[in-house]
Design an enzyme around this catalytic site. Sequence first.
Site, PDB file in Angstrom:
ATOM      1  N   HIS A 306       0.858  -1.201   0.000  1.00 26.53           N
ATOM      2  CA  HIS A 306       0.000   0.000   0.000  1.00 26.53           C
ATOM      3  C   HIS A 306       0.884   1.238   0.000  1.00 26.53           C
ATOM      4  O   HIS A 306       1.946   1.241   0.617  1.00 26.53           O
ATOM      5  CB  HIS A 306      -0.893   0.015   1.262  1.00 26.53           C
ATOM      6  CG  HIS A 306      -2.079   0.900   1.136  1.00 26.53           C
ATOM      7  ND1 HIS A 306      -2.014   2.248   1.376  1.00 26.53           N
ATOM      8  CD2 HIS A 306      -3.343   0.641   0.746  1.00 26.53           C
ATOM      9  CE1 HIS A 306      -3.213   2.779   1.169  1.00 26.53           C
ATOM     10  NE2 HIS A 306      -4.034   1.843   0.782  1.00 26.53           N
ATOM     11  N   ASP A 364      -7.894  -5.493   0.053  1.00 28.55           N
ATOM     12  CA  ASP A 364      -8.329  -6.331  -1.074  1.00 28.55           C
ATOM     13  C   ASP A 364      -7.919  -7.784  -0.924  1.00 28.55           C
ATOM     14  O   ASP A 364      -8.321  -8.617  -1.728  1.00 28.55           O
ATOM     15  CB  ASP A 364      -7.747  -5.766  -2.375  1.00 28.55           C
ATOM     16  CG  ASP A 364      -8.320  -4.384  -2.655  1.00 28.55           C
ATOM     17  OD1 ASP A 364      -7.535  -3.432  -2.793  1.00 28.55           O
ATOM     18  OD2 ASP A 364      -9.553  -4.264  -2.683  1.00 28.55           O
TER      19      ASP A 364
HETATM   20  C1  SDX Z   1      -6.287   0.042  -2.799  1.00 29.10           C
HETATM   21  O1  SDX Z   1      -4.504   4.545  -2.008  1.00 29.10           O
HETATM   22  C2  SDX Z   1      -5.411   3.930  -1.368  1.00 29.10           C
HETATM   23  O2  SDX Z   1      -5.774   4.309  -0.277  1.00 29.10           O
HETATM   24  C3  SDX Z   1      -6.027   2.744  -2.104  1.00 29.10           C
HETATM   25  C4  SDX Z   1      -7.016   1.922  -1.315  1.00 29.10           C
HETATM   26  C5  SDX Z   1      -8.295   2.697  -1.036  1.00 29.10           C
HETATM   27  O3  SDX Z   1      -8.995   2.327  -0.084  1.00 29.10           O
HETATM   28  O4  SDX Z   1      -8.627   3.597  -1.825  1.00 29.10           O
HETATM   29  O5  SDX Z   1      -6.454   1.507  -0.080  1.00 29.10           O
HETATM   30  C6  SDX Z   1      -7.436   0.675  -2.089  1.00 29.10           C
HETATM   31  O6  SDX Z   1      -6.041   0.368  -3.920  1.00 29.10           O
HETATM   32  C7  SDX Z   1      -5.409  -0.941  -2.044  1.00 29.10           C
HETATM   33  C8  SDX Z   1      -4.170  -1.389  -2.875  1.00 29.10           C
HETATM   34  C9  SDX Z   1      -4.646  -2.459  -3.827  1.00 29.10           C
HETATM   35  N1  SDX Z   1      -3.585  -2.828  -4.803  1.00 29.10           N
HETATM   36  C10 SDX Z   1      -2.943  -3.998  -4.741  1.00 29.10           C
HETATM   37  O7  SDX Z   1      -3.108  -4.828  -3.851  1.00 29.10           O
HETATM   38  C11 SDX Z   1      -2.023  -4.249  -5.927  1.00 29.10           C
HETATM   39  C12 SDX Z   1      -0.686  -4.789  -5.429  1.00 29.10           C
HETATM   40  N2  SDX Z   1      -0.010  -3.751  -4.689  1.00 29.10           N
HETATM   41  C13 SDX Z   1       0.869  -2.892  -5.426  1.00 29.10           C
HETATM   42  O8  SDX Z   1       0.751  -2.780  -6.771  1.00 29.10           O
HETATM   43  C14 SDX Z   1       1.399  -1.708  -4.654  1.00 29.10           C
HETATM   44  O9  SDX Z   1       1.676  -2.130  -3.381  1.00 29.10           O
HETATM   45  C15 SDX Z   1       0.535  -0.455  -4.579  1.00 29.10           C
HETATM   46  C16 SDX Z   1       0.112   0.006  -5.946  1.00 29.10           C
HETATM   47  C17 SDX Z   1      -0.698  -0.733  -3.765  1.00 29.10           C
HETATM   48  C18 SDX Z   1       1.354   0.621  -3.913  1.00 29.10           C
HETATM   49  O10 SDX Z   1       2.383   0.900  -4.746  1.00 29.10           O
HETATM   50  P1  SDX Z   1       3.478   2.049  -4.384  1.00 29.10           P
HETATM   51  O11 SDX Z   1       3.146   2.750  -3.128  1.00 29.10           O
HETATM   52  O12 SDX Z   1       3.679   2.888  -5.602  1.00 29.10           O
HETATM   53  O13 SDX Z   1       4.726   1.195  -4.039  1.00 29.10           O
HETATM   54  P2  SDX Z   1       5.749   0.725  -5.112  1.00 29.10           P
HETATM   55  O14 SDX Z   1       5.031   0.181  -6.308  1.00 29.10           O
HETATM   56  O15 SDX Z   1       6.749   1.812  -5.318  1.00 29.10           O
HETATM   57  O16 SDX Z   1       6.391  -0.513  -4.343  1.00 29.10           O
HETATM   58  C19 SDX Z   1       7.420  -0.281  -3.418  1.00 29.10           C
HETATM   59  C20 SDX Z   1       8.273  -1.532  -3.554  1.00 29.10           C
HETATM   60  C21 SDX Z   1       8.640  -1.838  -5.006  1.00 29.10           C
HETATM   61  O17 SDX Z   1       9.909  -2.498  -5.002  1.00 29.10           O
HETATM   62  P3  SDX Z   1      11.228  -1.586  -5.348  1.00 29.10           P
HETATM   63  O18 SDX Z   1      10.969  -0.965  -6.722  1.00 29.10           O
HETATM   64  O19 SDX Z   1      11.316  -0.549  -4.248  1.00 29.10           O
HETATM   65  O20 SDX Z   1      12.357  -2.575  -5.348  1.00 29.10           O
HETATM   66  O21 SDX Z   1       7.521  -2.684  -3.090  1.00 29.10           O
HETATM   67  C22 SDX Z   1       7.323  -3.579  -4.172  1.00 29.10           C
HETATM   68  C23 SDX Z   1       7.602  -2.826  -5.465  1.00 29.10           C
HETATM   69  O22 SDX Z   1       8.092  -3.699  -6.473  1.00 29.10           O
HETATM   70  N3  SDX Z   1       5.935  -4.020  -4.097  1.00 29.10           N
HETATM   71  C24 SDX Z   1       5.519  -5.265  -4.243  1.00 29.10           C
HETATM   72  C25 SDX Z   1       4.126  -5.207  -4.051  1.00 29.10           C
HETATM   73  N4  SDX Z   1       3.742  -3.961  -3.814  1.00 29.10           N
HETATM   74  C26 SDX Z   1       4.864  -3.209  -3.852  1.00 29.10           C
HETATM   75  N5  SDX Z   1       6.160  -6.412  -4.508  1.00 29.10           N
HETATM   76  C27 SDX Z   1       5.396  -7.533  -4.592  1.00 29.10           C
HETATM   77  N6  SDX Z   1       4.041  -7.555  -4.412  1.00 29.10           N
HETATM   78  C28 SDX Z   1       3.390  -6.415  -4.129  1.00 29.10           C
HETATM   79  N7  SDX Z   1       2.048  -6.435  -3.951  1.00 29.10           N
END
Ligand code: SDX
Length: 429
Positions: A306, A364
């Site tokens: 998140h 989720d």
């Molecule tokens: C919702 O914003 C909100 O409040 C949203 C929400 C709401 O109520 O409105 O809470 C609802 O959207 C919840 C989130 C649902 N999405 C997912 O579950 C999809 C999977 N999660 C990711 O795609 C990700 O965690 C996000 C999109 C939710 C957040 O992404 P960020 O904050 O941009 O973080 P990032 O992509 O920069 O990740 C940071 C690191 C990265 O590695 P590095 O590049 O630093 O090496 O963490 C890794 C990412 O690769 N990472 C993951 C991961 N999520 C982040 N690695 C594996 N699996 C994951 N799920």
Amino acid sequence: MSGNTSQLQVGDKTVDMAIKKGSVGPAVIDIAKLYAQTGMFTYDPGFTSTASCESHITYIDGDKGVLLYRGYPIEQLAEHGDFLETCYLLLEGELPTAAQKADFDYRITRHTMVHEQMARFFQGFRRDAHPMAVMVASIGAMSAFYHDSTDISDPHQRMIASMRMIAKVPTLAAMAYKYSIGQPFVYPLNSLDYTSNFLRMCFAVPAEEYKVNPVLSRALDRIFILHADHEQNASTSTVRLAGSSGANPFACIAAGTACLWGPAHGGANEAALKMLEEIGSVDNIPKYIAKAKDKNDPFRLMGFGHRVYKNYDPRAKIMQKTTHEVLNELGIKDDPLLDVAVELERIALSDEYFIEKKLYPNIDFYSGITLKAMGFPTSMFTVLFAVARTVGWIAQWKEMIEDPSQKIGRPRQLYTGSPQRDYLPIGRR
Ligand code: SDX
């Protein structure tokens, strides 16, 4: 940085910028005059360090895993209240008295029918259209029907539009589901509470009586509370940006619905369940954990991670409890998907990669298992998220419209394209 101002050195220039403090949470540095004073923009793709607005509605402490709606902890609202009480709280800023709650319930209940002409819209869609496509279209189409509540400068019309959306989006959602399975639409029944009414519109058929299961209705009502608002998430920011141009409220909520559909946002509940089904068994978990950690593999654990929560999403804990409640009520003793989810969570939370990146289950992760058990197809999961989030979008839209300092949102950019050059006739290219 000192007290209420901060200084920025840009070349030989020192720029003073005011620091604004909130009631709780991080303060902000007001950079509104930065470009005028330095000729430079700030750069923050994804807005990881940018506050887009001032708001009184929802507060999240990502490090502590805290979520407050108008100051009330989500755990208490989910435990003691119902969804329409949360709607009133988000819209009005205070918990309703008994009289206010009764009046609000009455008004919402009597806006649940949609214009009969809207039903003809659905005939234009393919039966196998994704229900979110139908929702984006039909919510936007509300501005083609309810002309008497599109003047955003009129507080009365803003209130009517808000009531209509909270009341009618569940009806449209149920219609989208019925249309996708070839069953007739079921009209709202005013004698039922909001969520029981929604369940009946989804699962009743004309051929027989439908009795709402109160345990499932209470569980879904709580799930709606959990999804109602979440400060400036992507879809809410979309609604605010659309609203800042003066677009009518139905169009703004349609824009938010479109943004919510993405798998990185509200579409994650659908993607998370598909992921659990793809993993299939506990034995396959290590392979998928490795894929999630592999930089060259686009696979991510859906329902994990998140932007704000760097601790357990408080909603996920309540969601997990609700999942067990629903499975018990339905007599589902061992759900293989739940086994995979619980084991996946256990392994991930002890894995260095997830610990170091502070990746925890989000709302989720468990919601799909619960909704599937209730009888909803995977394609309806994000629709249910949109039903709940409609009130959050409206509350944030209303706050933006009523903010005297509000102006159209218009970000700038770092331009790295071609400097000016002259047109070349085709023969000389
Ligand atoms: C919702 O914003 C909100 O409040 C949203 C929400 C709401 O109520 O409105 O809470 C609802 O959207 C919840 C989130 C649902 N999405 C997912 O579950 C999809 C999977 N999660 C990711 O795609 C990700 O965690 C996000 C999109 C939710 C957040 O992404 P960020 O904050 O941009 O973080 P990032 O992509 O920069 O990740 C940071 C690191 C990265 O590695 P590095 O590049 O630093 O090496 O963490 C890794 C990412 O690769 N990472 C993951 C991961 N999520 C982040 N690695 C594996 N699996 C994951 N799920």
